[in-house]
Write a protein that holds these residues in place. Structure first.
Motif, PDB file in Angstrom:
ATOM      1  N   CYS A  29      -5.452 -27.897  22.171  1.00  0.00           N
ATOM      2  CA  CYS A  29      -5.402 -27.358  23.518  1.00  0.00           C
ATOM      3  C   CYS A  29      -5.919 -25.855  23.589  1.00  0.00           C
ATOM      4  O   CYS A  29      -5.051 -25.110  22.735  1.00  0.00           O
ATOM      5  N   PRO A  30      -6.535 -25.497  24.438  1.00  0.00           N
ATOM      6  CA  PRO A  30      -6.827 -24.138  24.433  1.00  0.00           C
ATOM      7  C   PRO A  30      -5.694 -23.213  24.945  1.00  0.00           C
ATOM      8  O   PRO A  30      -4.816 -23.646  25.858  1.00  0.00           O
ATOM      9  N   ASP A  66      -9.781 -34.528  25.420  1.00  0.00           N
ATOM     10  CA  ASP A  66     -10.605 -34.114  26.761  1.00  0.00           C
ATOM     11  C   ASP A  66      -9.527 -33.668  27.703  1.00  0.00           C
ATOM     12  O   ASP A  66     -10.007 -32.924  28.605  1.00  0.00           O
ATOM     13  N   HIS A 131     -10.845 -29.017  28.161  1.00  0.00           N
ATOM     14  CA  HIS A 131     -12.204 -28.170  27.520  1.00  0.00           C
ATOM     15  C   HIS A 131     -13.141 -28.352  28.836  1.00  0.00           C
ATOM     16  O   HIS A 131     -13.418 -29.257  29.355  1.00  0.00           O
TER      17      HIS A 131
END
Length: 132
Positions: A29-30, A66, A131
């Motif tokens: 996860c960013p 995702d 994302h």
């Protein structure tokens, strides 16, 4: 799906965040998205701890590369946070009614938020794409 059942107490917030963050980090996860999810999780868990009257809370995560879906389940008093109108953020803090700003921020920062009352339980799910 991963699940954590925990006493609905604000002193357990760090454990809840650690549970969520471990799953998010496992799925790359960013950092910005993780921060948004952490803020939302904090708001929702603290609300359960302070206002629901439920002794326990269940937090479920379904996270893949995702999307993250995080569900909060409590057996407290009925409360649909989506039923309350959003605060008028064009007003100054002094002019605005008290309350509702945290849920408003959760609604604005997540891709979706869903509430249902089932079997005398509040079930709230937030989702966020990892994302874009």
């Amino acid at each position: 799906m991963k699940e954590l059942e925990i006493t609905a107490d604000v002193n357990n917030l760090d454990e809840v965040l650690a549970f969520i963050d471990a799953d998010l980090e496992e799925n790359d996860c960013p950092p910005k998205t993780q921060m948004q999810l952490d803020v939302a999780v904090e708001e929702l868990f603290v609300n359960i701890a302070h206002y629901s009257g439920s002794e326990r809370a269940i937090i479920q995560t379904e996270i893949n590369s995702d999307e993250a879906a995080i569900t909060f389940i409590d057996s407290g008093v009925y409360y649909d946070p989506l039923a309350k109108p959003d605060p008028d953020v064009t007003l100054s803090a002094e002019e605005r009614e008290i309350g509702g700003l945290g849920i408003y921020l959760v609604k604005k920062s997540m891709d979706s938020i869903n509430y249902e009352r089932k079997d005398d339980k509040n079930i709230l799910t937030i989702t966020k794409r990892l994302h874009k």
